[in-house]
Design a protein around this motif. Structure first.
Motif, PDB file in Angstrom:
ATOM      1  N   ASN A 171       0.812  -1.230   0.000  1.00  0.00           N
ATOM      2  CA  ASN A 171       0.000   0.000   0.000  1.00  0.00           C
ATOM      3  C   ASN A 171       0.839   1.270   0.000  1.00  0.00           C
ATOM      4  N   GLY A 172       1.773   1.384   0.956  1.00  0.00           N
ATOM      5  CA  GLY A 172       2.558   2.611   1.050  1.00  0.00           C
ATOM      6  C   GLY A 172       3.430   2.837  -0.158  1.00  0.00           C
ATOM      7  N   CYS A 219      14.914  -3.537   9.566  1.00  0.00           N
ATOM      8  CA  CYS A 219      13.664  -4.169   9.141  1.00  0.00           C
ATOM      9  C   CYS A 219      13.924  -5.620   8.793  1.00  0.00           C
ATOM     10  N   GLY A 220      12.834  -6.378   8.622  1.00  0.00           N
ATOM     11  CA  GLY A 220      12.942  -7.801   8.373  1.00  0.00           C
ATOM     12  C   GLY A 220      12.454  -8.192   7.002  1.00  0.00           C
ATOM     13  N   HIS A 221      11.705  -9.295   6.958  1.00  0.00           N
ATOM     14  CA  HIS A 221      11.325  -9.910   5.693  1.00  0.00           C
ATOM     15  C   HIS A 221      10.318  -9.074   4.911  1.00  0.00           C
ATOM     16  N   PHE A 222       9.346  -8.486   5.592  1.00  0.00           N
ATOM     17  CA  PHE A 222       8.280  -7.741   4.906  1.00  0.00           C
ATOM     18  C   PHE A 222       8.687  -6.276   4.777  1.00  0.00           C
ATOM     19  N   GLN A 251       8.785  -4.035   2.470  1.00  0.00           N
ATOM     20  CA  GLN A 251       7.950  -3.042   1.790  1.00  0.00           C
ATOM     21  C   GLN A 251       6.830  -2.531   2.684  1.00  0.00           C
ATOM     22  N   ALA A 252       6.395  -3.350   3.644  1.00  0.00           N
ATOM     23  CA  ALA A 252       5.362  -2.919   4.592  1.00  0.00           C
ATOM     24  C   ALA A 252       5.970  -2.263   5.822  1.00  0.00           C
ATOM     25  N   GLY A 297       8.748   3.870   2.951  1.00  0.00           N
ATOM     26  CA  GLY A 297       9.459   5.047   2.468  1.00  0.00           C
ATOM     27  C   GLY A 297      10.848   4.712   1.965  1.00  0.00           C
ATOM     28  N   ALA A 298      11.575   3.881   2.704  1.00  0.00           N
ATOM     29  CA  ALA A 298      12.927   3.501   2.289  1.00  0.00           C
ATOM     30  C   ALA A 298      12.892   2.649   1.029  1.00  0.00           C
TER      31      ALA A 298
END
Length: 297
Positions: free
Chosen positions: A42-43, A270-273, A275-276, A280-281
């Motif tokens: 979504n983001g 961050c981990g596996h997901f 994009q969620a 922004g990154a």
């Protein structure tokens, strides 16, 4: 940002995709993995649409009721053919392919099958496999992290995914992205999808397909995984990925197998997901990759 749903009849299945953004913009195709849905984009999708891209988010075959059939094949090779079928809807347009998890594996298959179809390729959480043997020092840990794949071979696996209010799916999210405090609204689309017993069954078939060497699609995906990817490629990993360790990138990304160029990056915190977790990154990395190739074309 709002989206519309479009449909594609392919291989006797009714495939679905979420679409948003300017109709005349270059296409960014974002493909989800397991256990997930297009909503995890979504983001990133909103940011790409605001940047002028027509964002197409296909559901993997088997993740919607219309794409579940006991006679269909559920594996990354056929999922890659689905991506090529979606791509054919946008003839004459630049199409950037972005895949996460199984979406990345299907994306590599689609790019290896027809590299001319894609302007760029981006892989999230899954490294390219041409030189997997170089990661032998990391394999003991990776075998532990990947032990769930054997669980997916069981006939009881679909039911176990939904038992105890989807406790197994929640456990995957928690262990694969440790420390991510996701909102219930972020995981609810996954629960909604897997509440359909056919979807839970089809999702586990992807893992079973890895071990069916007597089936042509399984042999094809292993053959394609060794081929050079003749598309400008970005590879992203999450530093704390509890499913596919980020340390795999260094030994497995070999520039000689990417004649159009490759760049890899590990996102901190961050981990596996990813994009969620850090849309922004991820958006920043994708835009740099996509816009560079847009200027070339």
């Amino acid at each position: 940002m709002t989206y519309k749903t479009i449909y594609l009849q392919h291989d006797n299945l009714r495939l679905s995709a979420m679409v948003q953004g300017p109709e005349n913009g270059p296409v960014a195709m974002l493909v989800h993995g397991f256990p997930d849905t297009p909503h995890s984009w979504n983001g990133v999708a909103d940011g790409l649409a605001q940047a002028g891209y027509l964002v197409v988010r296909p559901w993997l075959r088997g993740y919607t009721p219309g794409s579940v059939s006991p006679s269909a094949a559920y594996d990354p090779f056929n999922a890659g053919l689905d991506l090529l079928a979606w791509r054919h809807l946008f003839q004459g347009r630049e199409v950037h392919l972005v895949g996460h998890d199984w979406g990345a594996v299907a994306g590599m298959a689609a790019a290896a099958t027809d590299p001319q179809a894609w302007t760029t390729l981006s892989l999230l959480a899954i490294p390219p496999f041409q030189k997997v043997e170089r990661a032998w020092r990391l394999l003991p840990k990776q075998l532990v992290l990947s032990a769930y794949m054997l669980e997916m071979q069981s006939a009881s696996a679909p039911a176990r995914l939904v038992d105890n209010q989807f406790g197994r799916i929640r456990a995957f999210w928690n262990s694969w992205s440790p420390g991510w405090k996701y909102a219930e609204s972020e995981i609810q689309p996954v629960f909604d999808a897997f509440s359909n017993s056919g979807v839970a069954w089809a999702a586990t078939r992807y893992y079973r397909s890895l071990f069916t060497l007597h089936h042509a699609p399984t042999r094809s995906i292993y053959a394609l995984s060794r081929k050079p990817l003749k598309v400008p490629t970005l590879v992203l990993a999450g530093e704390n990925d509890g499913c596919m360790q980020a340390a795999l990138l260094e030994p497995m990304v070999d520039a000689r197998y990417f004649p159009k160029g490759v760049r890899s990056c590990t996102l901190r915190g961050c981990g596996h997901f990813l994009q969620a977790e850090q849309p922004g990154a991820v958006l920043q990395e994708l835009l740099a990759h996509l816009r560079g190739q847009d200027r070339i074309h």
